[in-house]
Design an enzyme around this catalytic site. Structure first.
Site, mmCIF file in Angstrom:
data_model
loop_
_atom_site.group_PDB
_atom_site.id
_atom_site.type_symbol
_atom_site.label_atom_id
_atom_site.label_comp_id
_atom_site.label_asym_id
_atom_site.label_seq_id
_atom_site.Cartn_x
_atom_site.Cartn_y
_atom_site.Cartn_z
ATOM 1 N N SER A 5 0.817 -1.213 0.000
ATOM 2 C CA SER A 5 0.000 0.000 0.000
ATOM 3 C C SER A 5 0.848 1.259 0.000
ATOM 4 O O SER A 5 0.317 2.366 -0.062
ATOM 5 C CB SER A 5 -0.914 0.011 1.234
ATOM 6 O OG SER A 5 -0.160 -0.114 2.423
ATOM 7 N N HIS A 25 -2.422 -2.987 -6.113
ATOM 8 C CA HIS A 25 -2.869 -2.694 -4.755
ATOM 9 C C HIS A 25 -4.390 -2.810 -4.655
ATOM 10 O O HIS A 25 -5.122 -1.968 -5.163
ATOM 11 C CB HIS A 25 -2.405 -1.277 -4.363
ATOM 12 C CG HIS A 25 -2.835 -0.858 -2.990
ATOM 13 N ND1 HIS A 25 -3.076 0.453 -2.656
ATOM 14 C CD2 HIS A 25 -3.076 -1.591 -1.873
ATOM 15 C CE1 HIS A 25 -3.451 0.509 -1.397
ATOM 16 N NE2 HIS A 25 -3.452 -0.709 -0.896
ATOM 17 N N GLU A 49 -5.377 -0.268 -7.509
ATOM 18 C CA GLU A 49 -4.414 0.773 -7.838
ATOM 19 C C GLU A 49 -3.186 0.095 -8.450
ATOM 20 O O GLU A 49 -2.526 -0.711 -7.788
ATOM 21 C CB GLU A 49 -4.040 1.494 -6.536
ATOM 22 C CG GLU A 49 -3.413 2.839 -6.659
ATOM 23 C CD GLU A 49 -3.270 3.503 -5.292
ATOM 24 O OE1 GLU A 49 -3.428 4.729 -5.215
ATOM 25 O OE2 GLU A 49 -2.994 2.801 -4.283
ATOM 26 N N ASN A 64 -3.519 6.375 -0.562
ATOM 27 C CA ASN A 64 -2.976 6.545 0.779
ATOM 28 C C ASN A 64 -2.245 7.864 0.963
ATOM 29 O O ASN A 64 -2.159 8.372 2.080
ATOM 30 C CB ASN A 64 -2.075 5.369 1.145
ATOM 31 C CG ASN A 64 -2.893 4.170 1.584
ATOM 32 O OD1 ASN A 64 -3.921 4.304 2.232
ATOM 33 N ND2 ASN A 64 -2.448 2.976 1.213
#
Length: 287
Positions: free
Chosen positions: A123, A144, A156, A194
């Site tokens: 991540s 991801h 992702e 993130n």
């Protein structure tokens, strides 16, 4: 759903993320080999995956025959040599760089097909550094998924400096074949989601730490006042406070910006084993 060319998929790790990844691949028609560290981890992963499929049946999202078909496509073991014939291997081990580098060296050594894709579910960690541990960096990228994998629609894709366009195109086709929405990010800590989410979560933790408001009031404010489906602290509990800490550390290590630094309260909660839903207690009590 259709996985296209990737009829043989490997998943390293069968925790929350690995079990979800194995499930969605099997439901899309792939034959999946799951490798874990030991027999106890295999048993826990199998139980987690089976429970998720049964929950989907109960919720009416899957029928019993499809559940049985998916389970029949998944095999479990502890020997990484089982990945030798895989066309795609997805690593889903904890967010510790040394573990990931070791995993990719081992996967690279056993996967026979030179065109096979080696993917990390990280991540936040640098894909370029992970790819450099292999002999095929052009076939390495980040794929991801988001927790819970069978429910959340996003994947992702993260390209390192050496990831080829062909690898990206093939990975995009694979993710879309799982029924996922795809976004593409460059190789910088936190990627897209993130890099935006973690500073928001850390700000909420700092508000609790300073006594500015309770966790429940902060979450209610963002749900009822900003139309968010979940408040930042309940979301942190769902993601896992240890995972949030790993991502925060990765962001701070790369950019050295104060808003990426993990608050002391987050450090203490992780030290105390209060990791959120998976441990039974985080900002909320789930026992």
């Amino acid at each position: 759903m259709n996985v296209g060319e990737f009829q043989r998929v490997g998943v390293l790790g069968c925790g929350l993320m690995g079990s979800g990844i194995a499930e969605v691949c099997a439901r899309a028609g792939a034959g999946v080999v799951v490798v874990e560290a030991d027999d106890a981890a295999v048993a826990a992963g199998r139980k987690r995956l089976t429970a998720s499929l049964e929950k989907a049946v109960t919720a009416g999202r899957l029928d019993s025959a499809d559940k049985d078909d998916a389970l029949a496509r998944i095999s479990f073991g502890t020997d990484i040599e089982a990945f030798s014939d895989r066309q795609l291997v997805i690593e889903a081990v904890p967010e510790i760089m040394d573990l990931k580098l070791d995993a990719f060296r081992r996967i690279d050594a056993v996967v026979r097909a030179p065109e096979a894709i080696l993917a990390s579910n990280t991540s936040s960690m640098p894909i370029g550094r992970i790819a450099a541990a292999t002999r095929r960096p052009e076939h390495v990228l980040g794929v991801h998924f988001f927790n819970p994998v069978p429910v959340l629609p996003l994947v992702e894709l993260v390209t390192g400096l050496q990831t080829s366009r062909d690898t990206l195109a093939r990975a995009r086709a694979f993710a879309k074949g799982l029924g996922k929405e795809v976004i593409v990010a460059k190789d910088r800590a936190g990627f897209v989601v993130n890099a935006l989410l973690i500073p928001y979560v850390l700000s909420a933790i700092r508000m609790v730490e300073a006594g500015h408001a309770s966790a429940a009031d902060i979450d209610t404010g963002m749900v009822a006042g900003c139309a968010h489906p979940m408040g930042p602290l309940k979301l942190a509990d769902l993601v896992g406070l240890d995972t949030a800490l790993h991502v925060a550390n990765s962001l701070y290590e790369e950019f050295k910006e104060p808003h990426y630094a993990p608050p002391p309260l987050l450090l203490r909660m992780v030290d105390a084993g209060r990791l959120g839903r998976k441990s039974g207690r985080g900002f909320y009590d789930y026992t």
